[in-house]
Design an enzyme around this catalytic site. Structure first.
Site, PDB file in Angstrom:
ATOM      1  N   LYS A  72      43.817 -45.839  52.346  1.00  0.00           N
ATOM      2  CA  LYS A  72      43.444 -47.012  53.117  1.00  0.00           C
ATOM      3  C   LYS A  72      41.922 -47.101  53.293  1.00  0.00           C
ATOM      4  O   LYS A  72      41.401 -48.143  53.657  1.00  0.00           O
ATOM      5  CB  LYS A  72      44.071 -46.928  54.522  1.00  0.00           C
ATOM      6  CG  LYS A  72      45.563 -46.899  54.575  1.00  0.00           C
ATOM      7  CD  LYS A  72      45.996 -46.777  56.077  1.00  0.00           C
ATOM      8  CE  LYS A  72      47.465 -46.468  56.193  1.00  0.00           C
ATOM      9  NZ  LYS A  72      47.832 -46.231  57.600  1.00  0.00           N
ATOM     10  N   GLY A  73      41.245 -46.011  53.090  1.00  0.00           N
ATOM     11  CA  GLY A  73      39.845 -45.898  53.517  1.00  0.00           C
ATOM     12  C   GLY A  73      38.878 -46.917  52.950  1.00  0.00           C
ATOM     13  O   GLY A  73      37.837 -47.172  53.547  1.00  0.00           O
ATOM     14  N   GLU A 111      36.184 -46.707  46.166  1.00  0.00           N
ATOM     15  CA  GLU A 111      36.619 -45.589  47.021  1.00  0.00           C
ATOM     16  C   GLU A 111      35.682 -45.464  48.224  1.00  0.00           C
ATOM     17  O   GLU A 111      34.499 -45.828  48.157  1.00  0.00           O
ATOM     18  CB  GLU A 111      36.633 -44.312  46.156  1.00  0.00           C
ATOM     19  CG  GLU A 111      36.954 -43.019  46.858  1.00  0.00           C
ATOM     20  CD  GLU A 111      38.331 -42.936  47.504  1.00  0.00           C
ATOM     21  OE1 GLU A 111      38.664 -43.845  48.295  1.00  0.00           O
ATOM     22  OE2 GLU A 111      39.048 -41.951  47.271  1.00  0.00           O
ATOM     23  N   ASP A 112      36.210 -44.948  49.315  1.00  0.00           N
ATOM     24  CA  ASP A 112      35.377 -44.756  50.502  1.00  0.00           C
ATOM     25  C   ASP A 112      34.498 -43.522  50.396  1.00  0.00           C
ATOM     26  O   ASP A 112      33.313 -43.549  50.674  1.00  0.00           O
ATOM     27  CB  ASP A 112      36.251 -44.683  51.774  1.00  0.00           C
ATOM     28  CG  ASP A 112      37.352 -43.635  51.695  1.00  0.00           C
ATOM     29  OD1 ASP A 112      37.549 -43.023  50.620  1.00  0.00           O
ATOM     30  OD2 ASP A 112      38.041 -43.426  52.714  1.00  0.00           O
ATOM     31  N   ASP A 149      35.045 -36.530  47.938  1.00  0.00           N
ATOM     32  CA  ASP A 149      34.844 -35.267  48.652  1.00  0.00           C
ATOM     33  C   ASP A 149      35.046 -34.118  47.648  1.00  0.00           C
ATOM     34  O   ASP A 149      34.137 -33.825  46.878  1.00  0.00           O
ATOM     35  CB  ASP A 149      35.854 -35.254  49.810  1.00  0.00           C
ATOM     36  CG  ASP A 149      35.718 -34.075  50.747  1.00  0.00           C
ATOM     37  OD1 ASP A 149      34.584 -33.675  51.042  1.00  0.00           O
ATOM     38  OD2 ASP A 149      36.748 -33.552  51.198  1.00  0.00           O
ATOM     39  N   LYS A 161      30.178 -36.719  48.932  1.00  0.00           N
ATOM     40  CA  LYS A 161      29.894 -35.454  49.630  1.00  0.00           C
ATOM     41  C   LYS A 161      29.862 -34.349  48.570  1.00  0.00           C
ATOM     42  O   LYS A 161      30.821 -33.592  48.414  1.00  0.00           O
ATOM     43  CB  LYS A 161      31.015 -35.207  50.640  1.00  0.00           C
ATOM     44  CG  LYS A 161      30.596 -34.461  51.882  1.00  0.00           C
ATOM     45  CD  LYS A 161      31.798 -34.038  52.696  1.00  0.00           C
ATOM     46  CE  LYS A 161      32.376 -35.126  53.569  1.00  0.00           C
ATOM     47  NZ  LYS A 161      33.544 -34.657  54.337  1.00  0.00           N
ATOM     48  N   PHE A 210      32.425 -34.185  58.647  1.00  0.00           N
ATOM     49  CA  PHE A 210      33.590 -35.068  58.604  1.00  0.00           C
ATOM     50  C   PHE A 210      33.178 -36.429  59.139  1.00  0.00           C
ATOM     51  O   PHE A 210      32.774 -36.551  60.297  1.00  0.00           O
ATOM     52  CB  PHE A 210      34.751 -34.486  59.410  1.00  0.00           C
ATOM     53  CG  PHE A 210      36.043 -35.127  59.037  1.00  0.00           C
ATOM     54  CD1 PHE A 210      36.771 -34.665  57.943  1.00  0.00           C
ATOM     55  CD2 PHE A 210      36.509 -36.240  59.727  1.00  0.00           C
ATOM     56  CE1 PHE A 210      37.946 -35.288  57.559  1.00  0.00           C
ATOM     57  CE2 PHE A 210      37.688 -36.875  59.343  1.00  0.00           C
ATOM     58  CZ  PHE A 210      38.403 -36.390  58.266  1.00  0.00           C
ATOM     59  N   ARG A 253      38.885 -45.992  62.381  1.00  0.00           N
ATOM     60  CA  ARG A 253      38.581 -46.891  61.253  1.00  0.00           C
ATOM     61  C   ARG A 253      37.789 -48.106  61.723  1.00  0.00           C
ATOM     62  O   ARG A 253      37.076 -48.734  60.944  1.00  0.00           O
ATOM     63  CB  ARG A 253      39.868 -47.405  60.602  1.00  0.00           C
ATOM     64  CG  ARG A 253      40.660 -46.348  59.859  1.00  0.00           C
ATOM     65  CD  ARG A 253      41.744 -47.015  59.021  1.00  0.00           C
ATOM     66  NE  ARG A 253      42.812 -46.112  58.662  1.00  0.00           N
ATOM     67  CZ  ARG A 253      42.789 -45.293  57.607  1.00  0.00           C
ATOM     68  NH1 ARG A 253      41.736 -45.283  56.823  1.00  0.00           N
ATOM     69  NH2 ARG A 253      43.791 -44.504  57.350  1.00  0.00           N
TER      70      ARG A 253
END
Ligand code: IMP
Ligand code: MG
Length: 183
Positions: free
Chosen positions: A43-44, A99-100, A103, A131, A152, A165
């Site tokens: 969902k990000g 994409e958000d 990682d 990241k 985070f 969010r």
């Protein structure tokens, strides 16, 4: 201490707006005559994608996919699979995955491999944040907004356990605090 007090702004809404504008300008140059298919990873990415497409004033289409992984912790990736898939053929389409955050890289690498097998005309990745300190598999990010430290992050569509969010800025949470607190 309240949840409010433990958030620090990492990227302000103004910085995000400027950067999304720059990404849109780059994407426009590359895709304006290609009717690309933008695929958001749920969902990000939904807030980022919503802002991005409103700056791309040329024909394009939007799809979403959702991934899930079983037995996944922050240190050990589970087995990834697509739980909500495409409703559009991508063969011979110019596809841009949105994409958000990249990682460890497992999610993006998995999805790019999955999509590549469907033979799109081109396949690229746009990530709002990266990241790199956590990377475990190689991922090529073609359009990148921000490199972020090993913290985070939440906000601008990005969650911690479905929370935060709605924040307009990207903030970071202290991991040891969120693990020990019921927010
Ligand atoms: P990866 O497979 O480890 O690259 O992780 C990708 C996904 O994990 C992202 O799409 C996010 O949904 C989630 N994720 C990774 N880091 C963070 C973070 O700092 N905050 C919130 N979600 C994160
Ligand atoms: Mg995600």
């Amino acid at each position: 201490m309240s949840a409010q007090a433990k958030r620090q702004i990492l990227l302000s809404r103004q910085e995000i707006e400027v950067t999304v504008g720059k990404l849109a300008a780059e994407i426009k140059i590359d895709y304006q005559d290609k009717n690309p298919l933008l695929i958001g990873i749920l969902k990000g990415s939904f807030v980022f994608l919503a802002d991005l497409i409103r700056l791309l004033n040329f024909p394009l289409e939007v799809e979403f996919v959702r991934l899930s992984s079983y037995g996944r912790g922050r240190s050990a990736p589970g087995k990834l699979k697509v739980v909500q898939g495409l409703h559009t053929q991508i063969k011979d389409r110019d596809v841009l995955v949105v994409e958000d955050i990249v990682d460890t890289g497992h999610s993006a690498a998995f999805l790019m491999d999955y999509l590549r097998k469907k033979k799109p005309a081109s396949l690229k990745l746009c990530a709002l944040t990266d990241k790199p300190s956590r990377r475990e598999v190689t991922v090529t990010i073609d359009y990148l907004g921000f490199t972020v430290p090993n913290k985070f992050i939440v906000g601008y569509g990005i969650d911690w356990d479905e929370k935060f969010r709605y924040l307009p800025d990207i903030c970071y949470l202290e991991t040891e605090k969120i693990l020990n607190t019921n927010l």
